[in-house]
Scaffold this active site. Structure first.
Site, PDB file in Angstrom:
ATOM      1  N   HIS A  22       1.507  15.287 -15.142  1.00 42.36           N
ATOM      2  CA  HIS A  22       1.666  16.662 -14.394  1.00 42.36           C
ATOM      3  C   HIS A  22       2.553  16.485 -13.070  1.00 42.36           C
ATOM      4  CE1 HIS A  22      -0.355  19.857 -11.856  1.00 42.36           C
ATOM      5  NE2 HIS A  22       0.838  20.399 -12.505  1.00 42.36           N
ATOM      6  N   ASP A  30      24.301  16.937 -19.162  1.00 41.57           N
ATOM      7  CA  ASP A  30      25.566  17.199 -19.966  1.00 41.57           C
ATOM      8  C   ASP A  30      26.307  15.902 -20.084  1.00 41.57           C
ATOM      9  OD1 ASP A  30      27.137  16.980 -17.858  1.00 41.57           O
ATOM     10  OD2 ASP A  30      27.434  18.994 -17.366  1.00 41.57           O
ATOM     11  N   ASP A  69       5.439  23.189 -15.270  1.00 47.30           N
ATOM     12  CA  ASP A  69       4.260  23.545 -14.263  1.00 47.30           C
ATOM     13  C   ASP A  69       4.088  24.847 -13.886  1.00 47.30           C
ATOM     14  OD1 ASP A  69       2.768  22.911 -12.003  1.00 47.30           O
ATOM     15  OD2 ASP A  69       3.650  21.016 -11.384  1.00 47.30           O
ATOM     16  N   MET A  79      22.034  22.577 -11.699  1.00 50.57           N
ATOM     17  CA  MET A  79      22.788  22.194 -11.004  1.00 50.57           C
ATOM     18  C   MET A  79      23.736  23.292 -10.441  1.00 50.57           C
ATOM     19  SD  MET A  79      25.847  19.443 -11.351  1.00 50.57           S
ATOM     20  CE  MET A  79      24.818  17.802 -11.588  1.00 50.57           C
ATOM     21  N   TYR A 118      22.040  14.968  -7.847  1.00 53.75           N
ATOM     22  CA  TYR A 118      22.012  13.574  -8.322  1.00 53.75           C
ATOM     23  C   TYR A 118      20.902  12.782  -7.709  1.00 53.75           C
ATOM     24  CZ  TYR A 118      26.664  14.395 -10.045  1.00 53.75           C
ATOM     25  OH  TYR A 118      27.893  14.881 -10.621  1.00 53.75           O
ATOM     26  N   TYR A 136      28.381  21.621 -15.741  1.00 52.42           N
ATOM     27  CA  TYR A 136      27.119  22.584 -15.128  1.00 52.42           C
ATOM     28  C   TYR A 136      25.866  22.564 -16.083  1.00 52.42           C
ATOM     29  CZ  TYR A 136      30.022  22.809 -11.033  1.00 52.42           C
ATOM     30  OH  TYR A 136      30.979  22.501 -10.279  1.00 52.42           O
TER      31      TYR A 136
END
Length: 150
Positions: A22, A30, A69, A79, A118, A136
């Site tokens: 959890h 990508d 979650d 991103m 990143y 993206y």
């Protein structure tokens, strides 16, 4: 192949998703993402692959077994497009639709600036690289819980 398991999920991906706890994060990346070098810094330590799938196809398979979650705002993220943080390219809209379907209601992803993404990915549990060639097509999913049977 296993009964009831999406055939796009390979053994290595299933193992990592099952091992996550959890709050742990998985990155879906990508083909342009520096996936191998970043994956080496994650908890899992090796790059996982879902080749020949778009980001949305990989997300659909992953979310067929991974609960998101429900306790946090950053349950999923995308991103950001450089210098255009509010722009949502088609690849991201497709993944948002997959999330909404899996959740049964609209639940918008947060946006994460490229270099922050990143850094965030380096702290993740694992990185899965897809065959997504559109820019993206990088996302994070935070694992939730499965409640006990009533």
């Amino acid at each position: 192949m296993l009964k009831g398991i999406d055939p796009r999920l390979n053994a290595e991906v299933l193992y990592a998703l099952r091992a996550m706890g959890h709050g742990d994060v998985v990155i879906v990346a990508d083909t342009n993402f520096p996936a191998d070098s970043i994956a080496r810094q994650t908890v899992y330590g090796d790059l996982l692959r879902m080749d020949n799938l778009t980001s949305a196809e990989a997300a659909e398979a992953i979310l067929s077994v991974l609960p998101l979650d429900t306790f946090v705002e950053d349950f999923a993220g995308r991103m950001e497009v450089v210098d255009k943080p509010d722009e949502v390219p088609p690849v991201q809209a497709e993944v948002q639709a997959v999330i909404d379907k899996a959740e049964g209601e609209p639940r918008p992803m947060i946006s994460i600036e490229r270099f922050a993404f990143y850094d965030f990915a380096r702290e993740a549990y694992a990185v899965i690289q897809t065959g997504e060639r559109r820019f993206y097509g990088c996302f994070m999913f935070r694992k939730g819980v499965i409640p006990p049977d009533a």
